[in-house]
Design an enzyme around this catalytic site. Sequence first.
Site, PDB file in Angstrom:
ATOM      1  CE  LYS A 121      -3.333   1.294   3.045  1.00 32.89           C
ATOM      2  NZ  LYS A 121      -4.099   0.940   4.243  1.00 32.89           N
ATOM      3  CE  LYS A 200     -11.798   1.888   9.951  1.00 32.31           C
ATOM      4  NZ  LYS A 200     -10.489   1.384  10.128  1.00 32.31           N
ATOM      5  CE  LYS A 203      -4.514  13.820   8.575  1.00 30.63           C
ATOM      6  NZ  LYS A 203      -3.580  14.265   9.617  1.00 30.63           N
TER       7      LYS A 203
END
Length: 344
Positions: A121, A200, A203
């Site tokens: 990621k 979900k 930030k």
Amino acid sequence: MTEANRRQTVLSGMRPTGRLHLGHYHGVLKNWARLQSEYDCFFFVADWHALTTDYGDAEQLSEHVIDMAIDWLATGIDPQAATLFVQSQVREHAELHLLLSMTTPLSWLERVPSYKEQREKLAGKSLDTYGFLGYPLLQAADILVYGAEFVPVGADQVAHVELTREVARRFNHLHGRKVLAEPQALLTRFAKMPGLDGQKMSKSYHNAIELREAPEQVEKKIRTMPTDPARVRRSDPGDPGKCPAWQFHEVYSSEQTRQWARQGCVSAGIGCVECKRPLIDAVLEELEPIRKAASVYEEDPGAVRAILWAGAERARESAEATMQQARDAMGLSRWQSESPAPMR
Ligand code: TRP
Ligand code: SF4
């Protein structure tokens, strides 16, 4: 205190990522506030953990640490009831991490699910580092150094608690005594807070409402959040199941209000603006006392630092007790406690 009335220990940490949002509040902090009255709680800002992925911005890190502490305090995490501190102020975490690194097989760390996932990621960052691979072991040290029985975490962290148990078992086995206690994950079963887009709240998804966000801004965000795309005109009926605002109703509204919204939606009896009004009111009402409490701490950062300082001192005392046993088990304690004989 006798063993019988000793309260069990709960420990949890959070990476400092900046100001907290409603997702942290509903998913974590409300749970911590409940736990602090029943257990001996240690809650810490995991600043060393932040460095395992974000090692480049010292200024930002220290700001994030204080912001996180302010948000904890403002939401009722009580320094009288729980021990609040910053990880790097308690060096024992690092010492135990080092000792555990001697006997933890690399393969245990490489197979932690978050290791591969996060590396993929965050592919833009160079995470071919020793610190990044070792981060779950640092987490194990965080937990074991207090002999914590329970670790409230989300589902994504359960594998780390499992690793912690294996590390403790191995340590005890290798050194022939029971020094480290195996913790249990306390799965947080609190309401998942949806974000403004129905994913979900996070930030990094840019779908969050911060705890200290200005009321006008909160109102604007909810007013403009997406709804069932089928309701193009006011006269088009909608389906709450396809609407992010409906998910807010599920968190914030009474049965009665939900019924009104559902009914009004499917019959096109109300418009979306109208439907969102009680949500705006509920979120503003929830955030008002938090924002007020936070502003007191914002004006007095020295008081926040004093709380963290005192917490670190308490934490150190507890961590030292474990460390003495761990050093002793590994043959290090003589060099810690004896003063040198005079030279001849
Ligand atoms: N790794 C956790 C996270 O990323 C934070 C954390 C660090 C933690 N040390 C911990 C959580 C110890 C529980 C116990 O969210
Ligand atoms: Fe969503 Fe309410 Fe609009 Fe229906 S009326 S689409 S539930 S905001």
